[in-house]
Write an enzyme that holds these catalytic residues in place. Structure first.
Site, PDB file in Angstrom:
ATOM      1  N   ILE A  20      -4.446   4.735  -6.200  1.00 22.50           N
ATOM      2  CA  ILE A  20      -5.009   4.231  -7.464  1.00 22.50           C
ATOM      3  C   ILE A  20      -6.494   3.894  -7.275  1.00 22.50           C
ATOM      4  CG2 ILE A  20      -4.771   2.512  -9.304  1.00 22.50           C
ATOM      5  CD1 ILE A  20      -1.787   2.289  -8.499  1.00 22.50           C
ATOM      6  N   ASP A  39     -11.976  -0.151   3.133  1.00 21.31           N
ATOM      7  CA  ASP A  39     -10.595   0.324   3.297  1.00 21.31           C
ATOM      8  C   ASP A  39     -10.325   0.465   4.795  1.00 21.31           C
ATOM      9  OD1 ASP A  39      -8.685   2.269   1.117  1.00 21.31           O
ATOM     10  OD2 ASP A  39      -8.168   2.024   3.229  1.00 21.31           O
ATOM     11  N   ASN A  40      -9.159   0.022   5.237  1.00 29.16           N
ATOM     12  CA  ASN A  40      -8.847   0.166   6.676  1.00 29.16           C
ATOM     13  C   ASN A  40      -8.104   1.472   6.971  1.00 29.16           C
ATOM     14  OD1 ASN A  40      -6.249  -0.277   5.860  1.00 29.16           O
ATOM     15  ND2 ASN A  40      -6.025  -2.263   6.862  1.00 29.16           N
ATOM     16  N   GLY A  44      -4.496   4.433   3.132  1.00 30.94           N
ATOM     17  CA  GLY A  44      -5.459   5.260   2.409  1.00 30.94           C
ATOM     18  C   GLY A  44      -5.852   6.463   3.254  1.00 30.94           C
ATOM     19  N   ALA A  81      -6.040  -3.114  -2.224  1.00 24.18           N
ATOM     20  CA  ALA A  81      -5.589  -2.923  -0.844  1.00 24.18           C
ATOM     21  C   ALA A  81      -4.357  -3.768  -0.529  1.00 24.18           C
ATOM     22  CB  ALA A  81      -6.716  -3.278   0.116  1.00 24.18           C
ATOM     23  N   TYR A 148       7.539  -8.482  -1.619  1.00 21.43           N
ATOM     24  CA  TYR A 148       6.377  -7.807  -2.212  1.00 21.43           C
ATOM     25  C   TYR A 148       5.971  -8.474  -3.526  1.00 21.43           C
ATOM     26  CZ  TYR A 148       3.890  -4.335  -4.994  1.00 21.43           C
ATOM     27  OH  TYR A 148       2.992  -3.717  -5.811  1.00 21.43           O
ATOM     28  N   LEU A 197       9.395   8.415  -6.909  1.00 25.55           N
ATOM     29  CA  LEU A 197      10.204   9.489  -7.475  1.00 25.55           C
ATOM     30  C   LEU A 197       9.410  10.781  -7.736  1.00 25.55           C
ATOM     31  CD1 LEU A 197      12.928  10.407  -8.658  1.00 25.55           C
ATOM     32  CD2 LEU A 197      12.166   9.493 -10.858  1.00 25.55           C
TER      33      LEU A 197
END
Ligand code: UDP
Length: 332
Positions: A20, A39-40, A44, A81, A148, A197
């Site tokens: 996203i 970003d690590n 990603g 993230a 989560y 899905l």
């Protein structure tokens, strides 16, 4: 308009090399924003981080953040993230609390110290838990049923506290089922392992997976399979832009659902994928997946009314077609 002058500054997109986040970066650049990605690359991919500077590292790394906020004139932060697999969060909750919650504390702390007070947060329908009514509106009780969902809810609560204490202005956007890919087919969904899905069904269409397991065929729905609300990733990104602009223009902090308000069963998704791809998708019926509610459909009336959000990919066929274009192009 404040937003116009803000464009001399930078938007920090944390997680901009993810599914996203990469679509968000693309729209920000298209809308003439300067963008830097943090970003690590744990989930990603460098290939998705296109068109701007990519800083590789953790959002919990306070020295790295300190440098980033000193070197760039940051107007706002968009935060994508997070780990996002419900099942994995049950098995290893501390990993989820560390990554999704603790590291976000570090990010917010750095923002507040640098007086960067605009924040757009990727939240989730998982904050609602088992639906008490449908379509789900933002006033639905929040009782997450997984670690989560708990981590996302905890961040939302932290944002409200930071708004009260430090004047943070934020939008928390609760996604339903993000799907599809950019029309260019240059960026799209590439999780490893893949659990969602639509990408799995497309991998079956490509012959990469032998069949699709349908998790549960005895739900109280028209064909016994779960109903979900699929929303195109570019429509999600557009909603983030609107939310950011509204905050810059003085709107209050807010929480919004992002869905299409349409629900499709798992079997309908498979049938539609057969139509779009022209390929037969072998199906295997499997037991229910723990924690899956029968029906999840959003009411997105609030963001349509407040911010004028108009989803443009408003049918399942378009969503699957764009995802198919991406998967077919990147089959290897
Ligand atoms: N699903 C399925 N087989 C799969 C993956 C997903 O039957 O291989 C079902 C899942 O049980 C749910 C729906 O498809 O009812 C959407 O699942 P997904 O993981 O894509 O998104 P979620 O709704 O869990 O966020």
């Amino acid at each position: 308009m404040i937003g116009f002058f803000m464009k001399a500054k930078t938007i920090l997109v944390v997680g901009g090399a993810g599914y996203i986040g990469s679509h968000m970066v693309r729209q920000l650049i298209h809308d003439r924003w300067k963008v830097v990605i943090l970003d690590n690359l744990s989930t990603g991919n460098r290939r998705l981080a296109q068109g701007c500077e990519l800083v590789e590292g953790n959002l919990g790394d306070c020295h790295l953040l300190e440098n980033l906020f000193t070197e760039h004139s940051i107007a706002a932060v968009m935060h994508f993230a997070a780990f996002s697999q419900v099942g994995a969060s049950v098995v290893n909750p501390l990993q989820y609390y560390q990554n999704n919650l603790a590291e976000t504390v570090t990010l917010l702390d750095t923002m507040v110290r640098h007086e960067v007070l605009y924040f757009i947060f990727s939240s989730t329908a998982a904050v609602y838990g088992e639906p008490e009514f449908t379509p789900i509106t933002e006033v639905h009780p929040c009782q997450p049923t997984s670690p989560y969902g708990n981590t996302k809810m905890a961040v939302e609560r932290m944002l409200a506290d930071c708004a009260a204490a430090y004047g943070l202005k934020y939008a928390a956007l609760r996604y339903f089922n993000a799907a599809g890919a950019d029309d260019s087919a240059q960026i799209g969904e590439m999780h490893d392992p893949e659990t969602h899905l639509i990408p799995i069904v497309l991998k079956v269409a490509l012959g990469q997976i032998r069949n699709i397991q349908v998790f549960g065929t005895d739900y109280p729905t028209k064909d016994g399979t779960c109903i979900r609300d699929y929303v195109h990733v570019n429509d999600l990104a557009q909603a983030h832009l609107l939310a950011l602009q509204a905050l810059f223009d003085g709107a209050s902090s807010a929480v919004y659902n992002l869905g299409s308000s349409n629900g499709y069963t798992v079997k309908e998704v498979i049938q539609k994928t057969e139509q779009v791809t022209g390929r037969k998708i072998p199906v295997v019926e499997a037991p229910r997946r723990p924690g899956d509610p029968a029906v999840l459909i959003a009411s997105s009336e609030k963001i349509k009314r407040d911010l004028g959000w108009i989803p443009v990919y408003n049918n399942l066929e378009q969503i699957i077609q764009t995802a198919w274009n991406w998967h077919r192009k990147h089959v290897h």
